[in-house]
Motif scaffolding. Structure first.
Motif, PDB file in Angstrom:
ATOM      1  N   GLY A 315       0.786  -1.226   0.000  1.00 29.89           N
ATOM      2  CA  GLY A 315       0.000   0.000   0.000  1.00 29.89           C
ATOM      3  C   GLY A 315       0.813   1.270   0.000  1.00 29.89           C
ATOM      4  N   VAL A 316       1.767   1.390   0.918  1.00 24.65           N
ATOM      5  CA  VAL A 316       2.540   2.618   1.049  1.00 24.65           C
ATOM      6  C   VAL A 316       3.345   2.930  -0.218  1.00 24.65           C
ATOM      7  N   PRO A 317       4.027   1.956  -0.841  1.00 24.36           N
ATOM      8  CA  PRO A 317       4.713   2.283  -2.105  1.00 24.36           C
ATOM      9  C   PRO A 317       3.784   2.842  -3.178  1.00 24.36           C
ATOM     10  N   GLN A 318       2.547   2.346  -3.261  1.00 24.40           N
ATOM     11  CA  GLN A 318       1.607   2.875  -4.255  1.00 24.40           C
ATOM     12  C   GLN A 318       1.243   4.325  -3.941  1.00 24.40           C
ATOM     13  N   LEU A 319       1.092   4.638  -2.677  1.00 22.64           N
ATOM     14  CA  LEU A 319       0.751   6.010  -2.280  1.00 22.64           C
ATOM     15  C   LEU A 319       1.901   6.963  -2.583  1.00 22.64           C
ATOM     16  N   PHE A 320       3.137   6.525  -2.316  1.00 15.09           N
ATOM     17  CA  PHE A 320       4.289   7.379  -2.599  1.00 15.09           C
ATOM     18  C   PHE A 320       4.429   7.619  -4.098  1.00 15.09           C
ATOM     19  N   THR A 321       4.210   6.579  -4.893  1.00 23.03           N
ATOM     20  CA  THR A 321       4.264   6.734  -6.345  1.00 23.03           C
ATOM     21  C   THR A 321       3.210   7.733  -6.821  1.00 23.03           C
ATOM     22  N   ALA A 322       1.998   7.599  -6.296  1.00 16.82           N
ATOM     23  CA  ALA A 322       0.918   8.509  -6.682  1.00 16.82           C
ATOM     24  C   ALA A 322       1.268   9.949  -6.337  1.00 16.82           C
ATOM     25  N   ALA A 323       1.840  10.165  -5.147  1.00 17.62           N
ATOM     26  CA  ALA A 323       2.206  11.515  -4.727  1.00 17.62           C
ATOM     27  C   ALA A 323       3.296  12.089  -5.633  1.00 17.62           C
ATOM     28  N   GLY A 324       4.295  11.271  -5.965  1.00 13.28           N
ATOM     29  CA  GLY A 324       5.394  11.747  -6.795  1.00 13.28           C
ATOM     30  C   GLY A 324       4.996  12.060  -8.217  1.00 13.28           C
ATOM     31  N   ASN A 325       3.882  11.463  -8.673  1.00 14.64           N
ATOM     32  CA  ASN A 325       3.428  11.682 -10.044  1.00 14.64           C
ATOM     33  C   ASN A 325       2.315  12.723 -10.155  1.00 14.64           C
ATOM     34  N   LEU A 326       1.902  13.313  -9.060  1.00 14.90           N
ATOM     35  CA  LEU A 326       0.832  14.305  -9.115  1.00 14.90           C
ATOM     36  C   LEU A 326       1.246  15.529  -9.934  1.00 14.90           C
ATOM     37  N   ASP A 327       2.490  15.968  -9.734  1.00 16.14           N
ATOM     38  CA  ASP A 327       2.983  17.148 -10.445  1.00 16.14           C
ATOM     39  C   ASP A 327       4.504  17.051 -10.523  1.00 16.14           C
ATOM     40  N   PRO A 328       5.065  16.704 -11.683  1.00 15.66           N
ATOM     41  CA  PRO A 328       6.521  16.546 -11.799  1.00 15.66           C
ATOM     42  C   PRO A 328       7.308  17.798 -11.429  1.00 15.66           C
ATOM     43  N   ARG A 329       6.671  18.986 -11.513  1.00 11.66           N
ATOM     44  CA  ARG A 329       7.380  20.224 -11.187  1.00 11.66           C
ATOM     45  C   ARG A 329       7.628  20.369  -9.704  1.00 11.66           C
ATOM     46  N   SER A 330       6.822  19.731  -8.865  1.00 13.43           N
ATOM     47  CA  SER A 330       6.985  19.821  -7.410  1.00 13.43           C
ATOM     48  C   SER A 330       6.874  18.438  -6.779  1.00 13.43           C
ATOM     49  N   SER A 331       7.445  17.457  -7.459  1.00 12.84           N
ATOM     50  CA  SER A 331       7.350  16.075  -7.009  1.00 12.84           C
ATOM     51  C   SER A 331       7.916  15.893  -5.607  1.00 12.84           C
ATOM     52  N   GLY A 332       9.079  16.510  -5.349  1.00 12.91           N
ATOM     53  CA  GLY A 332       9.707  16.353  -4.038  1.00 12.91           C
ATOM     54  C   GLY A 332       8.886  16.945  -2.913  1.00 12.91           C
ATOM     55  N   ALA A 333       8.357  18.149  -3.132  1.00 13.29           N
ATOM     56  CA  ALA A 333       7.569  18.803  -2.089  1.00 13.29           C
ATOM     57  C   ALA A 333       6.292  18.030  -1.783  1.00 13.29           C
ATOM     58  N   LEU A 334       5.628  17.544  -2.838  1.00 17.77           N
ATOM     59  CA  LEU A 334       4.401  16.777  -2.639  1.00 17.77           C
ATOM     60  C   LEU A 334       4.692  15.459  -1.923  1.00 17.77           C
ATOM     61  N   MET A 335       5.766  14.812  -2.331  1.00 12.64           N
ATOM     62  CA  MET A 335       6.113  13.556  -1.681  1.00 12.64           C
ATOM     63  C   MET A 335       6.494  13.783  -0.229  1.00 12.64           C
ATOM     64  N   ALA A 336       7.148  14.907   0.059  1.00 14.60           N
ATOM     65  CA  ALA A 336       7.531  15.199   1.441  1.00 14.60           C
ATOM     66  C   ALA A 336       6.306  15.272   2.344  1.00 14.60           C
ATOM     67  N   ARG A 337       5.208  15.814   1.831  1.00 14.39           N
ATOM     68  CA  ARG A 337       3.986  15.889   2.636  1.00 14.39           C
ATOM     69  C   ARG A 337       3.428  14.500   2.924  1.00 14.39           C
ATOM     70  N   VAL A 338       3.359  13.685   1.889  1.00 17.51           N
ATOM     71  CA  VAL A 338       2.771  12.355   2.059  1.00 17.51           C
ATOM     72  C   VAL A 338       3.685  11.462   2.898  1.00 17.51           C
ATOM     73  N   VAL A 339       4.986  11.471   2.584  1.00 14.72           N
ATOM     74  CA  VAL A 339       5.938  10.679   3.362  1.00 14.72           C
ATOM     75  C   VAL A 339       5.970  11.171   4.805  1.00 14.72           C
ATOM     76  N   GLY A 340       5.926  12.488   4.985  1.00 16.19           N
ATOM     77  CA  GLY A 340       5.955  13.050   6.335  1.00 16.19           C
ATOM     78  C   GLY A 340       4.756  12.625   7.165  1.00 16.19           C
ATOM     79  N   LEU A 341       3.568  12.674   6.564  1.00 17.76           N
ATOM     80  CA  LEU A 341       2.376  12.236   7.301  1.00 17.76           C
ATOM     81  C   LEU A 341       2.451  10.746   7.624  1.00 17.76           C
TER      82      LEU A 341
END
Length: 387
Positions: A315-341
């Motif tokens: 489950g968690v790998p799928q969520l991280f992938t989804a977060a990283g692909n939401l917007d390639p221009r801010s992939s790191g920032a978006l992933m930081a929110r999801v990974v952080g939570l």
């Protein structure tokens, strides 16, 4: 439409990313294995250690939030190896600490380095996965578990041989630094699609609610994982009345099942899709933990912990992938929110169960992660809302 086979560059980046996940799991594992000896060397109490572990967690969360935007600004080929080098240097510190405040300072560095590489390597995994015709994210997370297992074996061997903690952690830190620098040349940079009109850029931004939804699901799944990490063995000892040696098999069943599940998840996800992995994995986890709660028989409880680990594996790998692909221009920032939570959930889970266990039997307290897994089952379709 079928994609071409991955290029040699993509394959090399995949191996390099495996190494970063493995070294992260190895570094964390080496710290965990040596906690008792470090506690004794610094003369701190269990309560002081508990507070310092909170400091470590807070530093890791801070590292995630700092590293996210830096990944987007500086690039992954700079951030990921830099974070790995920082973690390697920081790993030396706990072995040199002589009291609570020197240990606390070193754990701030360890936590910050761990949080930074966590976000960076997951962001790199998303980029590498784009060059493959099928999902490969879960196998990266399996390599983290393999790194932790290697640390447990190496740490146990060096402790048995009487090697000092200072020497062991120093060598482990050097290994992390060497791997970080050697693997850096094979990493990839994210490609950002061009938008000609401001309206296109605005439309490309992911809805904030979707980001928080992914983070909420990660929180629930990683909270459940944290419960197993800290309470599985205690459940066997305190509720089922087993010996300490038998109790160790409870966490072992969970950890092995989760690792195997992560190696299998990618191929299953290619067939059924990420939403199904999250939903039905959470349902499987809920069933497994329910067996643990209601059946006071060691063999069945052992199977329950294994099912719980297998269900949580993908489950968690799928969520991280989804977060990283939401917007390639801010992939790191978006992933930081999801990974952080998710990380907050990992830290909060054991503490919440500990609090509930003061008021009810430990196995009844496990109803909390069961409920969260059920909620994840119903929230899983959020992954279908944006490709």
């Amino acid at each position: 439409m079928l994609m071409d086979a991955p290029s040699k560059t993509a394959r090399s980046a995949r191996v390099a990313t495996w190494l970063y996940f493995g070294l992260n799991g190895f570094a964390v594992g080496m710290w965990v294995v040596h906690i008792p000896s470090i506690e004794q060397a610094t003369g701190i109490t269990h309560s002081t250690l508990g507070l310092l572990l909170l400091v470590l967690g807070a530093a890791a969360f801070t590292g995630m939030q700092v590293a996210g935007p830096l990944v987007d600004k500086l690039g992954q080929r700079r951030l990921v190896p830099a974070a790995g080098v920082l973690l390697g240097i920081a790993l030396v510190g706990p072995g040199l600490a002589t009291n609570w405040w020197t240990l606390g300072l070193t754990l701030i560095l360890v936590g910050f380095g761990n949080g930074s590489i966590d976000v960076g390597m997951n962001a790199q995994a998303v980029v590498v996965e784009r060059g493959y015709p099928r999902p490969i994210m879960a196998a990266f997370h399996a390599m983290w578990s393999i790194g932790g297992a290697i640390a447990a074996i190496v740490g146990a061997a060096t402790l048995r041989a009487g090697v000092s903690t200072e020497v062991t952690l120093s060598v482990a830190g050097v290994i992390c630094i060497v791997i970080s620098l050697a693997a850096s040349r094979f990493l990839l940079e994210a490609t950002v699609p061009a938008h000609d009109e401001p309206e296109q850029v605005e439309r490309a931004k992911p809805p904030a609610k979707l980001v928080w939804a992914l983070g909420g699901l990660a929180f629930g799944l990683m909270l459940s994982e944290g419960v197993a990490n800290d309470w599985a063995a205690l459940h066997f000892r305190d509720i089922l009345g087993t010996s300490v040696s038998t109790a160790a098999f409870a966490y072992g069943a969970f950890a092995v099942a989760m690792t195997v599940g992560r190696f299998l998840t990618d191929r299953v996800a290619a067939i059924v899709g990420p939403a199904a992995i999250v939903r039905w994995g959470a349902a499987m986890a809920a069933v497994g933990l329910t067996l643990v709660i209601v059946v006071p028989w060691v063999p069945v409880a052992l199977v329950g912990w294994a099912i719980f680990g297998l269900g949580l594996a993908g489950g968690v790998p799928q969520l991280f992938t989804a977060a990283g692909n939401l917007d390639p221009r801010s992939s790191g920032a978006l992933m930081a929110r999801v990974v952080g939570l998710g990380y907050v959930g990992l830290l909060a889970g054991p503490a919440l169960i500990g609090g509930l266990a003061h008021w009810m039997p430990l196995n009844i307290a496990f109803i909390l992660p069961v409920v969260l897994c059920v909620l994840t089952f119903f929230g899983g379709p959020v992954l279908k809302k944006r490709s």
